[in-house]
Write a protein that holds these residues in place. Structure first.
Motif, PDB file in Angstrom:
ATOM      1  N   ALA A  69       0.827  -1.213   0.000  1.00  8.42           N
ATOM      2  CA  ALA A  69       0.000   0.000   0.000  1.00  8.42           C
ATOM      3  C   ALA A  69       0.861   1.263   0.000  1.00  8.42           C
ATOM      4  O   ALA A  69       0.496   2.268  -0.621  1.00  8.42           O
ATOM      5  CB  ALA A  69      -0.937   0.000   1.208  1.00  8.42           C
TER       6      ALA A  69
ATOM      7  N   ASP B  25      -8.118   5.398  -5.781  1.00  2.00           N
ATOM      8  CA  ASP B  25      -8.731   4.589  -4.728  1.00  2.00           C
ATOM      9  C   ASP B  25      -8.316   3.133  -4.931  1.00  2.00           C
ATOM     10  O   ASP B  25      -8.331   2.642  -6.061  1.00  2.00           O
ATOM     11  CB  ASP B  25     -10.255   4.698  -4.792  1.00  2.00           C
ATOM     12  CG  ASP B  25     -10.747   6.124  -4.522  1.00  2.00           C
ATOM     13  OD1 ASP B  25      -9.984   6.904  -3.927  1.00  2.00           O
ATOM     14  OD2 ASP B  25     -11.880   6.434  -4.910  1.00  2.00           O
TER      15      ASP B  25
ATOM     16  N   VAL C  51      -6.246  -3.206   2.995  1.00  2.87           N
ATOM     17  CA  VAL C  51      -5.994  -1.782   3.183  1.00  2.87           C
ATOM     18  C   VAL C  51      -6.817  -1.047   2.134  1.00  2.87           C
ATOM     19  O   VAL C  51      -6.625  -1.246   0.936  1.00  2.87           O
ATOM     20  CB  VAL C  51      -4.495  -1.441   3.039  1.00  2.87           C
ATOM     21  CG1 VAL C  51      -4.268   0.055   3.205  1.00  2.87           C
ATOM     22  CG2 VAL C  51      -3.671  -2.215   4.068  1.00  2.87           C
TER      23      VAL C  51
ATOM     24  N   LYS D 114      -8.212   2.496   0.523  1.00  3.12           N
ATOM     25  CA  LYS D 114      -8.030   3.945   0.401  1.00  3.12           C
ATOM     26  C   LYS D 114      -9.112   4.500  -0.512  1.00  3.12           C
ATOM     27  O   LYS D 114      -9.300   4.030  -1.635  1.00  3.12           O
ATOM     28  CB  LYS D 114      -6.661   4.279  -0.175  1.00  3.12           C
ATOM     29  CG  LYS D 114      -6.397   5.802  -0.246  1.00  3.12           C
ATOM     30  CD  LYS D 114      -5.024   6.111  -0.807  1.00  3.12           C
ATOM     31  CE  LYS D 114      -4.822   7.616  -0.925  1.00  3.12           C
ATOM     32  NZ  LYS D 114      -3.532   7.944  -1.543  1.00  3.12           N
TER      33      LYS D 114
ATOM     34  N   GLN E 289      -7.574   6.427   4.457  1.00  2.79           N
ATOM     35  CA  GLN E 289      -7.159   5.020   4.439  1.00  2.79           C
ATOM     36  C   GLN E 289      -7.588   4.318   5.723  1.00  2.79           C
ATOM     37  O   GLN E 289      -7.492   4.880   6.811  1.00  2.79           O
ATOM     38  CB  GLN E 289      -5.641   4.922   4.287  1.00  2.79           C
ATOM     39  CG  GLN E 289      -5.109   3.495   4.241  1.00  2.79           C
ATOM     40  CD  GLN E 289      -3.616   3.441   3.977  1.00  2.79           C
ATOM     41  OE1 GLN E 289      -3.141   3.881   2.942  1.00  2.79           O
ATOM     42  NE2 GLN E 289      -2.868   2.899   4.930  1.00  2.79           N
ATOM     43  N   LYS E 290      -8.094   3.102   5.578  1.00  2.00           N
ATOM     44  CA  LYS E 290      -8.383   2.272   6.740  1.00  2.00           C
ATOM     45  C   LYS E 290      -7.991   0.842   6.425  1.00  2.00           C
ATOM     46  O   LYS E 290      -7.766   0.490   5.262  1.00  2.00           O
ATOM     47  CB  LYS E 290      -9.857   2.359   7.135  1.00  2.00           C
ATOM     48  CG  LYS E 290     -10.841   1.822   6.116  1.00  2.00           C
ATOM     49  CD  LYS E 290     -12.263   1.950   6.651  1.00  2.00           C
ATOM     50  CE  LYS E 290     -13.298   1.567   5.615  1.00  2.00           C
ATOM     51  NZ  LYS E 290     -14.673   1.676   6.140  1.00  2.00           N
ATOM     52  N   GLN E 291      -7.918   0.027   7.459  1.00  2.00           N
ATOM     53  CA  GLN E 291      -7.504  -1.361   7.254  1.00  2.00           C
ATOM     54  C   GLN E 291      -8.389  -2.316   8.051  1.00  2.00           C
ATOM     55  O   GLN E 291      -8.904  -1.974   9.105  1.00  2.00           O
ATOM     56  CB  GLN E 291      -6.040  -1.554   7.630  1.00  2.00           C
ATOM     57  CG  GLN E 291      -5.731  -1.261   9.086  1.00  2.00           C
ATOM     58  CD  GLN E 291      -4.257  -1.042   9.335  1.00  2.00           C
ATOM     59  OE1 GLN E 291      -3.567  -0.344   8.590  1.00  2.00           O
ATOM     60  NE2 GLN E 291      -3.760  -1.636  10.409  1.00  2.00           N
TER      61      GLN E 291
END
Length: 199
Positions: free
Chosen positions: A56, A63, A110, A112, A117-119
């Motif tokens: 990442a 995205d 991951v 975006k 961004q989050k996981q």
């Protein structure tokens, strides 16, 4: 529309995503696999996260969803990785023949979108039941060469299928990617992989 990136060189994981009709590209992770955990379920989560984050970090635009995964075989609390020799492969199979063991796959996504961004990180466990095997059967299987790049020294989808009495859990988890659980976790986070990332 997301670009989906598989942070793995595994042909088995590629085949599973292709089978599901998902458009993706692969970028093998170069992350150093340092393990700080001891429980198999935590080890696979940790390694999947490291792989996904490393890839990442390379993606600069748009995205995306980066998928990292790691699979291990555990005989009790003993983790069986990829064998380094035929002798080690025979020892691994001798240890699991005749009874059950567990296969764990950790997955990290991951995500975006619009710069944020989050996981998501989770694991799946599948119990695998192996028939009793003779020393000759073990040696013949290992001599086929199939063991050498596989966790636990076997491939459930290959020649070893004739020794698998049954499983409890997700078959694709044993192959290397619990794709149904992945889809469900992504849906909970507003991503429909089948709809948004079709081939």
């Amino acid at each position: 529309m997301y670009q989906v990136i598989l942070a793995s060189g595994s042909p088995r994981r590629r085949e599973i995503l292709e089978q599901c009709g998902i458009s993706f590209r692969t970028e093998k992770s170069n992350a150093e696999e340092i393990i700080t955990q001891t429980k198999p379920c935590e080890v696979v989560k940790e390694l999947s996260l490291v792989k996904a984050l490393e890839v990442a970090d390379r993606v600069k635009e748009g995205d995306y969803i980066v998928l990292g995964a790691d699979t291990i075989v555990a005989n009790g609390d003993m983790i069986l990785g990829k064998p380094k020799s035929e002798k080690e492969a025979e020892e691994m199979i001798a240890a699991i023949q005749g009874h059950e063991h567990s296969v764990y796959t950790g997955v990290t996504a991951v995500i975006k979108k619009n710069g944020a961004q989050k996981q998501i990180t989770f694991y799946e466990e599948t119990k695998v039941f192996i028939a009793a095997m003779t020393e000759e059967e073990i040696a013949d299987y290992v001599a086929s060469g199939e063991s050498m790049d596989k966790a636990g020294a076997y491939a459930i989808q290959g020649l070893f299928a004739s020794y698998v009495k049954g499983i409890e859990g997700d078959y694709y988890n044993v192959v290397g990617l619990p794709v149904c659980a992945l889809m469900e976790h992504l849906k909970e986070n507003g991503v429909n992989l089948k709809k948004d990332c079709r081939r």
